[in-house]
Design an enzyme around this catalytic site. Structure first.
Site, PDB file in Angstrom:
ATOM      1  N   HIS A  90       0.836  -1.211   0.000  1.00  0.00           N
ATOM      2  CA  HIS A  90       0.000   0.000   0.000  1.00  0.00           C
ATOM      3  C   HIS A  90       0.869   1.259   0.000  1.00  0.00           C
ATOM      4  O   HIS A  90       0.588   2.226  -0.714  1.00  0.00           O
ATOM      5  CB  HIS A  90      -0.936   0.009   1.197  1.00  0.00           C
ATOM      6  CG  HIS A  90      -1.880  -1.148   1.234  1.00  0.00           C
ATOM      7  ND1 HIS A  90      -2.684  -1.426   2.327  1.00  0.00           N
ATOM      8  CD2 HIS A  90      -2.161  -2.108   0.316  1.00  0.00           C
ATOM      9  CE1 HIS A  90      -3.408  -2.503   2.067  1.00  0.00           C
ATOM     10  NE2 HIS A  90      -3.098  -2.942   0.867  1.00  0.00           N
ATOM     11  N   HIS A 119      -9.207  -2.060  -5.201  1.00  0.00           N
ATOM     12  CA  HIS A 119      -8.106  -2.328  -4.271  1.00  0.00           C
ATOM     13  C   HIS A 119      -7.102  -3.307  -4.866  1.00  0.00           C
ATOM     14  O   HIS A 119      -5.905  -3.209  -4.599  1.00  0.00           O
ATOM     15  CB  HIS A 119      -8.607  -2.862  -2.933  1.00  0.00           C
ATOM     16  CG  HIS A 119      -7.486  -3.046  -1.952  1.00  0.00           C
ATOM     17  ND1 HIS A 119      -6.936  -1.989  -1.245  1.00  0.00           N
ATOM     18  CD2 HIS A 119      -6.756  -4.143  -1.627  1.00  0.00           C
ATOM     19  CE1 HIS A 119      -5.937  -2.436  -0.516  1.00  0.00           C
ATOM     20  NE2 HIS A 119      -5.801  -3.740  -0.730  1.00  0.00           N
ATOM     21  N   ASP A 167      -3.085  -2.776  -5.005  1.00  0.00           N
ATOM     22  CA  ASP A 167      -2.071  -3.764  -4.646  1.00  0.00           C
ATOM     23  C   ASP A 167      -1.107  -4.031  -5.799  1.00  0.00           C
ATOM     24  O   ASP A 167       0.116  -4.113  -5.607  1.00  0.00           O
ATOM     25  CB  ASP A 167      -2.739  -5.090  -4.262  1.00  0.00           C
ATOM     26  CG  ASP A 167      -3.225  -5.112  -2.825  1.00  0.00           C
ATOM     27  OD1 ASP A 167      -2.841  -4.234  -2.036  1.00  0.00           O
ATOM     28  OD2 ASP A 167      -4.004  -6.035  -2.493  1.00  0.00           O
ATOM     29  N   HIS A 191      -0.494 -11.221  -5.042  1.00  0.00           N
ATOM     30  CA  HIS A 191       0.879 -10.805  -4.746  1.00  0.00           C
ATOM     31  C   HIS A 191       1.878 -11.815  -5.309  1.00  0.00           C
ATOM     32  O   HIS A 191       2.914 -11.437  -5.867  1.00  0.00           O
ATOM     33  CB  HIS A 191       1.080 -10.681  -3.236  1.00  0.00           C
ATOM     34  CG  HIS A 191       0.193  -9.670  -2.580  1.00  0.00           C
ATOM     35  ND1 HIS A 191       0.182  -8.347  -2.943  1.00  0.00           N
ATOM     36  CD2 HIS A 191      -0.719  -9.789  -1.584  1.00  0.00           C
ATOM     37  CE1 HIS A 191      -0.693  -7.688  -2.199  1.00  0.00           C
ATOM     38  NE2 HIS A 191      -1.253  -8.550  -1.368  1.00  0.00           N
TER      39      HIS A 191
END
Length: 294
Positions: free
Chosen positions: A75, A232, A236, A259
């Site tokens: 973030h 969001h 990321d 991720h």
């Protein structure tokens, strides 16, 4: 166009997501060609932001060195990337970056307070030259050549509030601030309960995440955007792609990206120099590229 850092040191204090303890975050300027360097002030360990220092990608992007880690960096990095900051020291006194409200809005405000300072070396960007894709089952992340920068993300969840969502961000600092920065991280109540049983997510609350039960959003204020979840995911992804080491020009596309897939994508990109070209933003030919990072 020249490399940048911040004009002055700034700091804030927030709660760490996993341990629930107060974490002090401080940003300091760095000289040209220093890159982004994280520093654990409690143990005197510096961790440069490079893919080789990524040690975990299961629930967040985690970097480490000499046995010491810093978790949940994406973030903060998302805001740094969007602001076009090339050189920065990010200091924390614990093993995670504070979660703030679960978005990058607080970090944007901190960077606004810090200001931006031009340095004496030309800014560098990476131009994507070939399609690169990482695919696992029906999930994938992809980079492809383009004259500008676009993030195209799709998610699917078997949940009545989320279902299928797609969002396309035509990237620049303003669009990031208005469309992406306020989108919060999200999770499901049963996952939060499981994590807490393992001693994790102790700082997680309705103050710093969107939490859903089987049917609805539990946050009394509701959502900030109807499609806050996919926004969001773009937030990321922007933070994860900062591991490349510079801003890039090209299209990013994802179906249920993560991720872990983003990290594998950066490794695949950097593995072969034929995949990209590093351009210094000097001269008339680079004027168009400069717009996104002005």
């Amino acid at each position: 166009m020249y490399q940048t850092t911040i004009k002055k040191p700034v700091e804030l204090v927030g709660i760490g997501l996993h341990k629930g303890s107060a974490v002090k975050l401080r940003l300091e300027p760095l000289d040209s060609n220093s890159g982004i360097i994280f520093y654990r002030s409690d143990v005197d360990v510096a961790i440069p932001l490079i893919p080789a220092n990524v040690v975990d990608t299961k629930m967040a992007t985690v970097i480490g060195r000499d046995g010491y880690i810093i978790s949940t960096i994406e973030h903060m990095l998302s805001a740094v990337y969007a602001y076009g900051i090339d050189n920065l020291k990010i200091i924390v006194d614990a093993d995670e970056v504070p979660v703030m409200d679960g978005s990058s809005a607080s970090f944007c405000m901190l960077l606004d307070e810090a200001g931006r300072q031009e340095l004496d070396a030309p800014k560098k960007v990476m131009k994507i030259k070939k399609d690169i894709i990482i695919q696992e089952g029906d999930k994938y992340v992809k980079l492809s050549p383009s004259p500008d920068l676009k993030y195209d993300f799709t998610i699917k969840f078997a949940h009545p509030v989320i279902q299928k969502q797609e969002y396309v961000l035509h990237f620049n600092k303003q669009s990031y601030r208005e469309e992406i920065s306020r989108a919060r991280t999200f999770g499901f109540l049963h996952e939060v309960q499981y994590l807490r049983s393992k001693g994790l997510a102790l700082g997680g609350s309705l103050e710093n995440a969107v939490v859903l039960d089987e049917k609805k959003v539990l946050n009394p204020e509701g959502l900030r955007f109807p499609d806050e979840f996919v926004r969001h995911k773009i937030l990321d992804a922007i933070g994860d792609m900062a591991l490349i080491g510079m801003n890039f020009v090209g299209n990013y596309e994802a179906m249920a990206g993560s991720h872990d897939l983003n990290h594998k994508l950066t490794l695949e990109l950097l593995k072969n120099p034929e995949n990209y070209e590093v351009i210094e933003l000097v001269g008339e030919k680079t004027k168009e590229l400069e717009k996104a990072y002005a």
